[in-house]
Scaffold this motif. Structure first.
Motif, PDB file in Angstrom:
ATOM      1  N   MET A  58     -29.770   4.077 -47.429  1.00 14.13           N
ATOM      2  CA  MET A  58     -30.366   4.423 -48.310  1.00 14.13           C
ATOM      3  C   MET A  58     -28.590   4.105 -49.344  1.00 14.13           C
ATOM      4  O   MET A  58     -29.026   4.278 -50.609  1.00 14.13           O
ATOM      5  N   HIS A  59     -27.214   4.903 -48.643  1.00 16.71           N
ATOM      6  CA  HIS A  59     -26.491   4.928 -50.024  1.00 16.71           C
ATOM      7  C   HIS A  59     -25.717   3.725 -50.223  1.00 16.71           C
ATOM      8  O   HIS A  59     -25.510   3.505 -51.010  1.00 16.71           O
ATOM      9  N   LYS A  60     -25.804   2.613 -49.151  1.00 19.16           N
ATOM     10  CA  LYS A  60     -25.595   1.339 -49.726  1.00 19.16           C
ATOM     11  C   LYS A  60     -26.443   0.471 -50.967  1.00 19.16           C
ATOM     12  O   LYS A  60     -26.129   0.546 -51.387  1.00 19.16           O
ATOM     13  N   VAL A  61     -27.533   1.240 -50.783  1.00 22.30           N
ATOM     14  CA  VAL A  61     -28.514   0.413 -51.610  1.00 22.30           C
ATOM     15  C   VAL A  61     -27.982   1.538 -53.024  1.00 22.30           C
ATOM     16  O   VAL A  61     -27.761   0.951 -54.233  1.00 22.30           O
ATOM     17  N   ASP A  62     -28.283   3.063 -52.883  1.00 21.15           N
ATOM     18  CA  ASP A  62     -28.130   3.298 -53.934  1.00 21.15           C
ATOM     19  C   ASP A  62     -26.485   2.902 -54.689  1.00 21.15           C
ATOM     20  O   ASP A  62     -27.318   2.819 -55.639  1.00 21.15           O
ATOM     21  N   MET A  63     -25.684   2.636 -53.991  1.00 21.11           N
ATOM     22  CA  MET A  63     -24.226   2.425 -54.835  1.00 21.11           C
ATOM     23  C   MET A  63     -24.357   0.951 -55.086  1.00 21.11           C
ATOM     24  O   MET A  63     -23.967   0.926 -56.739  1.00 21.11           O
ATOM     25  N   ARG A  76     -37.491  -4.302 -56.740  1.00 21.67           N
ATOM     26  CA  ARG A  76     -38.043  -5.570 -55.859  1.00 21.67           C
ATOM     27  C   ARG A  76     -36.478  -4.849 -55.158  1.00 21.67           C
ATOM     28  O   ARG A  76     -37.227  -5.065 -53.481  1.00 21.67           O
ATOM     29  N   ILE A  77     -35.506  -4.833 -55.056  1.00 16.64           N
ATOM     30  CA  ILE A  77     -34.507  -4.195 -54.259  1.00 16.64           C
ATOM     31  C   ILE A  77     -34.754  -3.038 -53.260  1.00 16.64           C
ATOM     32  O   ILE A  77     -34.968  -3.460 -52.202  1.00 16.64           O
ATOM     33  N   GLN A  78     -34.505  -1.986 -54.061  1.00 18.73           N
ATOM     34  CA  GLN A  78     -35.831  -0.894 -54.018  1.00 18.73           C
ATOM     35  C   GLN A  78     -36.789  -0.538 -52.552  1.00 18.73           C
ATOM     36  O   GLN A  78     -37.021  -0.025 -51.667  1.00 18.73           O
ATOM     37  N   ASN A  79     -38.015  -1.896 -53.015  1.00 15.76           N
ATOM     38  CA  ASN A  79     -39.289  -1.676 -52.703  1.00 15.76           C
ATOM     39  C   ASN A  79     -39.005  -2.875 -51.498  1.00 15.76           C
ATOM     40  O   ASN A  79     -38.891  -2.520 -49.909  1.00 15.76           O
TER      41      ASN A  79
END
Length: 120
Positions: A58-63, A76-79
């Protein structure tokens, strides 16, 4: 000869112990939080966000999402990341090994999506 075997055994045990130490421990709740208030970002659904094992992904995606302006691409990335985390959940438990593998797949997916978006 016995001394050599003892030194070898101690060295092997030290290596095993050192390999179990983690640089970042995502298994501990941040201070001051309870189970009712999840310490994760509001971008993440609670069915995956409350697992401490998922914090690394989650941290890496949020960044990465902070660097993207396109809302459709962000969704799309979040899903994709949420689906990856849901696949790592079995019987109410999050498989940490699965999450670590999902980090690589998710980062590759983000890179691919950003490259495709830049072509358009």
């Amino acid at each position: 000869m016995k001394t050599f075997l003892v030194i070898l055994l101690i060295s092997a045990l030290a290596l095993v112990q050192a390999s179990t130490i983690r640089d970042e421990d995502y298994s501990v709740w941040p201070a001051g939080t309870s189970m009712e208030t999840h310490p994760h970002s509001s971008n993440w659904p609670c069915d995956v966000g409350h697992f401490p094992q998922a914090y690394a992904l989650m941290h890496k995606v949020d960044m990465r999402l902070n660097q993207i302006d396109n809302e459709d691409l962000k969704n799309r990335i979040q899903n994709f990341a949420v689906d990856a985390l849901r696949r790592c959940t079995t019987n109410g438990q999050m498989d940490e090994h699965c999450v670590k593998i999902s980090i690589g797949y998710t980062m590759a997916y983000i890179h691919h999506q950003k490259r495709v978006a830049n072509r358009l």
